[in-house]
Design a protein around this motif. Sequence first.
Motif, PDB file in Angstrom:
ATOM      1  N   PHE A   1       0.838  -1.085  -0.158  1.00 21.61           N
ATOM      2  CA  PHE A   1       0.090  -0.064   0.123  1.00 21.61           C
ATOM      3  C   PHE A   1       0.703   1.211  -0.144  1.00 21.61           C
ATOM      4  O   PHE A   1       0.554   2.315  -0.592  1.00 21.61           O
ATOM      5  CB  PHE A   1      -0.969  -0.083   1.148  1.00 21.61           C
ATOM      6  CG  PHE A   1      -1.865  -0.941   1.119  1.00 21.61           C
ATOM      7  CD1 PHE A   1      -2.640  -1.456  -0.225  1.00 21.61           C
ATOM      8  CD2 PHE A   1      -2.566  -1.603   2.188  1.00 21.61           C
ATOM      9  CE1 PHE A   1      -3.658  -2.403  -0.169  1.00 21.61           C
ATOM     10  CE2 PHE A   1      -3.523  -2.336   2.355  1.00 21.61           C
ATOM     11  CZ  PHE A   1      -4.087  -2.833   0.912  1.00 21.61           C
TER      12      PHE A   1
ATOM     13  N   VAL B   1      -7.174   9.959  -0.584  1.00 16.75           N
ATOM     14  CA  VAL B   1      -7.659   8.966  -1.547  1.00 16.75           C
ATOM     15  C   VAL B   1      -7.511   7.741  -0.685  1.00 16.75           C
ATOM     16  O   VAL B   1      -8.215   6.685  -0.809  1.00 16.75           O
ATOM     17  CB  VAL B   1      -6.819   9.094  -2.851  1.00 16.75           C
ATOM     18  CG1 VAL B   1      -7.188   7.805  -3.723  1.00 16.75           C
ATOM     19  CG2 VAL B   1      -7.200  10.461  -3.537  1.00 16.75           C
ATOM     20  N   PHE B   2      -6.237   7.617   0.013  1.00 16.09           N
ATOM     21  CA  PHE B   2      -6.225   6.364   0.858  1.00 16.09           C
ATOM     22  C   PHE B   2      -7.076   6.229   1.834  1.00 16.09           C
ATOM     23  O   PHE B   2      -7.605   5.023   2.209  1.00 16.09           O
ATOM     24  CB  PHE B   2      -4.766   6.346   1.145  1.00 16.09           C
ATOM     25  CG  PHE B   2      -3.665   5.424   0.126  1.00 16.09           C
ATOM     26  CD1 PHE B   2      -3.304   4.336   0.495  1.00 16.09           C
ATOM     27  CD2 PHE B   2      -3.501   6.217  -1.039  1.00 16.09           C
ATOM     28  CE1 PHE B   2      -2.377   3.772  -0.440  1.00 16.09           C
ATOM     29  CE2 PHE B   2      -2.517   5.587  -1.962  1.00 16.09           C
ATOM     30  CZ  PHE B   2      -2.256   4.239  -1.590  1.00 16.09           C
TER      31      PHE B   2
ATOM     32  N   LEU C   1     -10.129   7.282   2.161  1.00 13.90           N
ATOM     33  CA  LEU C   1     -11.452   6.521   1.425  1.00 13.90           C
ATOM     34  C   LEU C   1     -11.176   5.059   1.039  1.00 13.90           C
ATOM     35  O   LEU C   1     -12.167   4.283   1.190  1.00 13.90           O
ATOM     36  CB  LEU C   1     -11.898   7.481   0.488  1.00 13.90           C
ATOM     37  CG  LEU C   1     -13.201   7.154  -0.613  1.00 13.90           C
ATOM     38  CD1 LEU C   1     -14.291   7.144   0.578  1.00 13.90           C
ATOM     39  CD2 LEU C   1     -13.265   8.116  -1.685  1.00 13.90           C
ATOM     40  N   GLY C   2     -10.003   4.863   0.476  1.00 19.45           N
ATOM     41  CA  GLY C   2      -9.899   3.531  -0.229  1.00 19.45           C
ATOM     42  C   GLY C   2      -9.823   2.260   1.145  1.00 19.45           C
ATOM     43  O   GLY C   2     -10.083   1.375   0.900  1.00 19.45           O
ATOM     44  N   GLY C   3      -9.303   2.911   2.178  1.00 20.56           N
ATOM     45  CA  GLY C   3      -9.078   2.035   3.312  1.00 20.56           C
ATOM     46  C   GLY C   3     -10.534   1.704   3.944  1.00 20.56           C
ATOM     47  O   GLY C   3     -10.879   0.496   4.285  1.00 20.56           O
ATOM     48  N   TYR C   4     -11.381   2.640   4.050  1.00 19.69           N
ATOM     49  CA  TYR C   4     -12.862   2.400   4.512  1.00 19.69           C
ATOM     50  C   TYR C   4     -13.446   1.485   3.358  1.00 19.69           C
ATOM     51  O   TYR C   4     -14.227   0.586   3.963  1.00 19.69           O
ATOM     52  CB  TYR C   4     -13.721   4.003   4.765  1.00 19.69           C
ATOM     53  CG  TYR C   4     -15.008   3.406   5.139  1.00 19.69           C
ATOM     54  CD1 TYR C   4     -15.029   3.723   6.517  1.00 19.69           C
ATOM     55  CD2 TYR C   4     -15.901   3.103   4.436  1.00 19.69           C
ATOM     56  CE1 TYR C   4     -16.415   3.527   7.055  1.00 19.69           C
ATOM     57  CE2 TYR C   4     -17.169   3.252   4.857  1.00 19.69           C
ATOM     58  CZ  TYR C   4     -17.408   3.336   6.447  1.00 19.69           C
ATOM     59  OH  TYR C   4     -18.771   3.124   6.900  1.00 19.69           O
ATOM     60  N   VAL C   5     -13.412   1.606   2.344  1.00 19.01           N
ATOM     61  CA  VAL C   5     -14.024   0.771   1.182  1.00 19.01           C
ATOM     62  C   VAL C   5     -13.463  -0.883   1.293  1.00 19.01           C
ATOM     63  O   VAL C   5     -14.407  -1.513   1.225  1.00 19.01           O
ATOM     64  CB  VAL C   5     -13.985   1.314   0.087  1.00 19.01           C
ATOM     65  CG1 VAL C   5     -14.718   0.441  -1.147  1.00 19.01           C
ATOM     66  CG2 VAL C   5     -14.559   2.673  -0.491  1.00 19.01           C
ATOM     67  N   LEU C   6     -12.079  -0.667   1.470  1.00 17.04           N
ATOM     68  CA  LEU C   6     -11.478  -1.855   1.683  1.00 17.04           C
ATOM     69  C   LEU C   6     -12.044  -2.717   2.813  1.00 17.04           C
ATOM     70  O   LEU C   6     -12.061  -3.949   2.579  1.00 17.04           O
ATOM     71  CB  LEU C   6      -9.782  -1.782   1.503  1.00 17.04           C
ATOM     72  CG  LEU C   6      -9.069  -3.262   1.390  1.00 17.04           C
ATOM     73  CD1 LEU C   6      -9.299  -3.935   0.133  1.00 17.04           C
ATOM     74  CD2 LEU C   6      -7.532  -2.556   1.438  1.00 17.04           C
TER      75      LEU C   6
ATOM     76  N   THR D   1      -1.166  -7.022  -6.060  1.00 17.58           N
ATOM     77  CA  THR D   1      -0.663  -5.853  -6.048  1.00 17.58           C
ATOM     78  C   THR D   1       0.805  -5.543  -6.672  1.00 17.58           C
ATOM     79  O   THR D   1       0.951  -4.703  -7.549  1.00 17.58           O
ATOM     80  CB  THR D   1      -0.681  -5.213  -4.596  1.00 17.58           C
ATOM     81  OG1 THR D   1      -1.994  -5.109  -4.181  1.00 17.58           O
ATOM     82  CG2 THR D   1      -0.270  -3.704  -4.768  1.00 17.58           C
TER      83      THR D   1
ATOM     84  N   ALA E   1      -9.469   3.198   7.479  1.00 18.98           N
ATOM     85  CA  ALA E   1      -9.233   4.551   6.952  1.00 18.98           C
ATOM     86  C   ALA E   1      -8.090   5.136   7.517  1.00 18.98           C
ATOM     87  O   ALA E   1      -7.110   5.747   6.707  1.00 18.98           O
ATOM     88  CB  ALA E   1     -10.648   5.246   6.902  1.00 18.98           C
TER      89      ALA E   1
ATOM     90  N   LEU F   1      -4.972   3.132   6.674  1.00 16.00           N
ATOM     91  CA  LEU F   1      -4.244   3.459   5.234  1.00 16.00           C
ATOM     92  C   LEU F   1      -3.737   4.640   4.907  1.00 16.00           C
ATOM     93  O   LEU F   1      -2.797   5.021   4.104  1.00 16.00           O
ATOM     94  CB  LEU F   1      -5.012   3.153   4.116  1.00 16.00           C
ATOM     95  CG  LEU F   1      -5.125   1.556   3.564  1.00 16.00           C
ATOM     96  CD1 LEU F   1      -5.223   0.540   4.662  1.00 16.00           C
ATOM     97  CD2 LEU F   1      -5.838   1.522   2.371  1.00 16.00           C
TER      98      LEU F   1
END
Length: 290
Positions: free
Chosen positions: A41, A70-71, A73-78, A106, A196, A199
Amino acid sequence: MTWLNAVIQGILLGGFYALFACGLSLLFGVMGIINLAHGDFAVIAGYVAVVLVPQTHLPMVFGFLVVVPVFALGGYVLQRTLFQSALSRGDPLTILLVTFGLSIITENALLQAFTSNGQSLDIGNLISDSVNPSNVISISDISLAVLIIAVVVLGGLQLMLSRTGIGRTIRAVADDREAAELVGINHRHVFGIAAAIALATVAMAGLASGMITEFAPATGTNNLLFAFEAVVIGGIGSLWGTLVGGIVLGVAQQIGAQINPAYQILAGHVVFLAVLAFRSRGLFAMREAA
């Protein structure tokens, strides 16, 4: 004076390790997740900065203004998708295998997209600016900035966990998920917030790595190893312990390099093994338990 300089460089290096490791410590402390994709990551954060920051016309040194949100938000979604699905199975090995697979995917995707050539983040003259108290001692401005950021981030996280409502909620879920659910806390949402934050911090570490040295798709594995060692040395789940663990590891590596450049990495591993042998829960485990 050369030994003093080695200690100073170790402390600066330890700040980077601590910034890199704090997200790893937070995820394990809250959710019991050992994220084997943590290092990858950070590498992704570097490549995101290379691609996105020039389009914003911001200096690269301010790349965190673009990459960190961005990360987060990506951490929450992941967490709400892949990680939560693995956690729901109730088997700790499942999430370990999921993060291992995510790491492999990755790294290979980055190799296909960016090749194996190293890249760095251009921050101009800041990379060479330093404070020189003597002819032997040199303190890099960017390394000192990373150490300060690590202390601020870890201190901010500690204050958030102990003084704010969301922090107390995170601690409640970490201590007893079932009891927290009985009083109406949505543990999935809380886990998402923790991911979140984790990340976001690893994105900072990835940017710091790109500013200090080069990064490539395969560098995430080494960084993960050093971050894991810092967490274990300090005490798993202890944020301030992570800072101390990172500094202990960094100083050990620099002293080893002072003895013989070939001993740099070996010296850090020896200290790590010594902590496992004589204080397996880490240097600050007892204090945290108290």
